[in-house]
Design an enzyme around this catalytic site. Structure first.
Site, PDB file in Angstrom:
ATOM      1  CG  ASP A   1       0.297  -6.413   6.373  1.00 40.61           C
ATOM      2  OD1 ASP A   1       1.172  -5.599   6.038  1.00 40.61           O
ATOM      3  OD2 ASP A   1      -0.923  -6.185   6.281  1.00 40.61           O
ATOM      4  CD  GLU A   2      -0.460 -12.675   8.486  1.00 46.03           C
ATOM      5  OE1 GLU A   2      -0.095 -12.392   9.642  1.00 46.03           O
ATOM      6  OE2 GLU A   2      -1.640 -12.916   8.207  1.00 46.03           O
TER       7      GLU A   2
ATOM      8  CG  HIS B   1       1.872  -8.574  12.091  1.00 44.45           C
ATOM      9  ND1 HIS B   1       0.619  -8.768  11.537  1.00 44.45           N
ATOM     10  CD2 HIS B   1       2.094  -7.227  12.032  1.00 44.45           C
ATOM     11  CE1 HIS B   1       0.117  -7.604  11.166  1.00 44.45           C
ATOM     12  NE2 HIS B   1       0.998  -6.663  11.463  1.00 44.45           N
TER      13      HIS B   1
ATOM     14  CD  GLU C   1      -5.404 -13.518   7.620  1.00 44.17           C
ATOM     15  OE1 GLU C   1      -5.590 -12.757   8.580  1.00 44.17           O
ATOM     16  OE2 GLU C   1      -4.270 -13.844   7.222  1.00 44.17           O
TER      17      GLU C   1
ATOM     18  CG  HIS D   1      -4.433  -9.577   6.535  1.00 44.92           C
ATOM     19  ND1 HIS D   1      -3.559 -10.181   7.417  1.00 44.92           N
ATOM     20  CD2 HIS D   1      -3.827  -8.425   6.153  1.00 44.92           C
ATOM     21  CE1 HIS D   1      -2.472  -9.442   7.547  1.00 44.92           C
ATOM     22  NE2 HIS D   1      -2.616  -8.359   6.800  1.00 44.92           N
TER      23      HIS D   1
ATOM     24  CD1 TRP E   1      -0.781  -3.356   2.430  1.00 44.10           C
ATOM     25  CD2 TRP E   1      -2.934  -3.845   2.105  1.00 44.10           C
ATOM     26  NE1 TRP E   1      -1.031  -4.557   3.060  1.00 44.10           N
ATOM     27  CE2 TRP E   1      -2.340  -4.888   2.876  1.00 44.10           C
ATOM     28  CE3 TRP E   1      -4.282  -3.943   1.780  1.00 44.10           C
ATOM     29  CZ2 TRP E   1      -3.058  -6.000   3.319  1.00 44.10           C
ATOM     30  CZ3 TRP E   1      -5.005  -5.048   2.229  1.00 44.10           C
ATOM     31  CH2 TRP E   1      -4.395  -6.062   2.981  1.00 44.10           C
TER      32      TRP E   1
ATOM     33  CD  GLU F   1      -2.815 -10.348  11.277  1.00 39.88           C
ATOM     34  OE1 GLU F   1      -3.589 -11.092  10.650  1.00 39.88           O
ATOM     35  OE2 GLU F   1      -1.581 -10.460  11.232  1.00 39.88           O
TER      36      GLU F   1
ATOM     37  CB  THR G   1      -0.336 -16.642   8.424  1.00 42.17           C
ATOM     38  OG1 THR G   1       0.462 -15.804   9.268  1.00 42.17           O
ATOM     39  CG2 THR G   1      -1.330 -17.396   9.281  1.00 42.17           C
TER      40      THR G   1
ATOM     41  CD  GLU H   1       1.098 -12.841  12.951  1.00 41.08           C
ATOM     42  OE1 GLU H   1       0.853 -12.998  11.741  1.00 41.08           O
ATOM     43  OE2 GLU H   1       0.473 -12.046  13.667  1.00 41.08           O
TER      44      GLU H   1
END
Length: 331
Positions: free
Chosen positions: A202-203, A206, A82, A120, A39, A117, A173, A170
């Site tokens: 995403d976090e 990761h 971020e 974000h 995305w 990252e 977050t 991670e």
């Protein structure tokens, strides 16, 4: 993974990092996605090329007006965190044995992680700008200060401490963005809920990556990894934005108020900190690690007992009930 080598001396970070590099390269695709499949901020934001652009902005602003004050403050703090990505990338490149080869596996990971990252802050920054609730100059001053001030998280150039920290951070977050998403949805801001939801996902990916690095390191250097983990938890894991400030304020002043807002809303609390520690202990099977030396055994025992000790301390924490008035937020 191939059989564990017998010739890696205990505590030899360089040899362990070299040994783990093929594993990391092989597993990287599990934790990162191809650029074309990811995305992008434009997928969520009003499109200026459409006739409906201004109508979409009005809808965005109407929804943003319904967000509680503390939630806006937490969202801004999360966004500035971020946006300080240049600090985190430069920090990771200073980890021992990461930058030995610009085209090596560790540098490929750092660049790919940074690229994911980076989206974000871009997304949330544009949302805040369009929302009409944020004094963007004050927001930008705080962002510049945070990048300028950097951070001091007590990891040095040690890869074990750094990847333990990123594993913890991670997950933290992920929790924060996921809870902001849920609260935004309850307030009627479905767009913000979607944004924070995809960032949280995403976090989570990761976090799994960094946790897997440490899991592999434990297999070949358990005593030293446990000692690093114990040291990090004794010092306490500080958030990357712990120097966050507003214009004219001292370092860390705004972070304290941001943390209070997050605790009032239960976006991120002392109990979450404890739960993350429990998650890492369980994922790395700390209680099952054997054949340790005396220091390693003491570190393992400390880590296993720490959650209960922290839980007792958490009961004493008093969060201010009165909202702090941030310079970031209009009204």
């Amino acid at each position: 993974m191939q059989d564990l080598p017998l010739n890696i001396p205990e505590g030899s970070r360089k040899e362990v990092m070299t040994y783990l590099e093929p594993f990391m390269l092989n597993e990287m695709n599990e934790y990162l996605k191809p650029v074309e499949e990811m995305w992008q901020p434009a997928d969520f934001l009003p499109d200026a090329s459409r006739d409906t652009f201004f109508e979409e902005i009005r809808d965005l602003q109407d929804s943003a007006q319904e967000l509680p004050y503390d939630l806006v403050a937490v969202l801004i703090g999360d966004t500035i965190t971020e946006e300080a990505l240049p600090t985190y990338e430069s920090w990771l490149t200073m980890v021992d044995d990461v930058q030995k080869n610009e085209q090596g596996g560790w540098m490929k990971w750092v660049r790919a992680w940074t690229a994911e990252e980076n989206r974000h802050g871009d997304l949330l920054n544009k949302y805040l700008y369009l929302s009409g609730r944020v004094d963007m100059k004050q927001f930008e001053i705080s962002t510049q200060y945070l990048i300028k001030d950097g951070f001091d998280i007590g990891t040095g150039a040690d890869p074990y401490r750094n990847f333990i920290y990123t594993s913890f951070q991670e997950i933290a977050t992920n929790i924060s963005h996921r809870r902001v998403a849920g609260m935004a949805k309850k307030s009627g801001d479905k767009l913000l809920a979607k944004m924070c939801g995809v960032i949280a996902a995403d976090e989570a990916r990761h976090a799994k990556a960094y946790m897997s690095f440490i899991a592999q390191a434990i297999k070949v250097d358990a005593n030293e990894v446990l000692l690093a983990f114990e040291d990090m938890m004794r010092k306490k894991i500080v958030m990357p934005a712990h120097f966050l400030r507003e214009s004219g304020e001292p370092q860390g002043e705004a972070f304290a108020h941001f943390s209070d807002a997050a605790q009032r809303l239960e976006v991120y609390t002392a109990l979450d900190y404890i739960d993350i520690l429990k998650t890492l202990n369980a994922d790395w099977a700390i209680d099952k690690i054997s054949a340790l030396n005396e220091k390693g055994e003491k570190a393992r025992d400390y880590l296993m007992k720490l959650p209960d000790r922290l839980t007792r301390l958490a009961d004493r924490i008093k969060v201010p009930e009165i909202q702090y008035k941030f310079k970031w937020i209009y009204g």
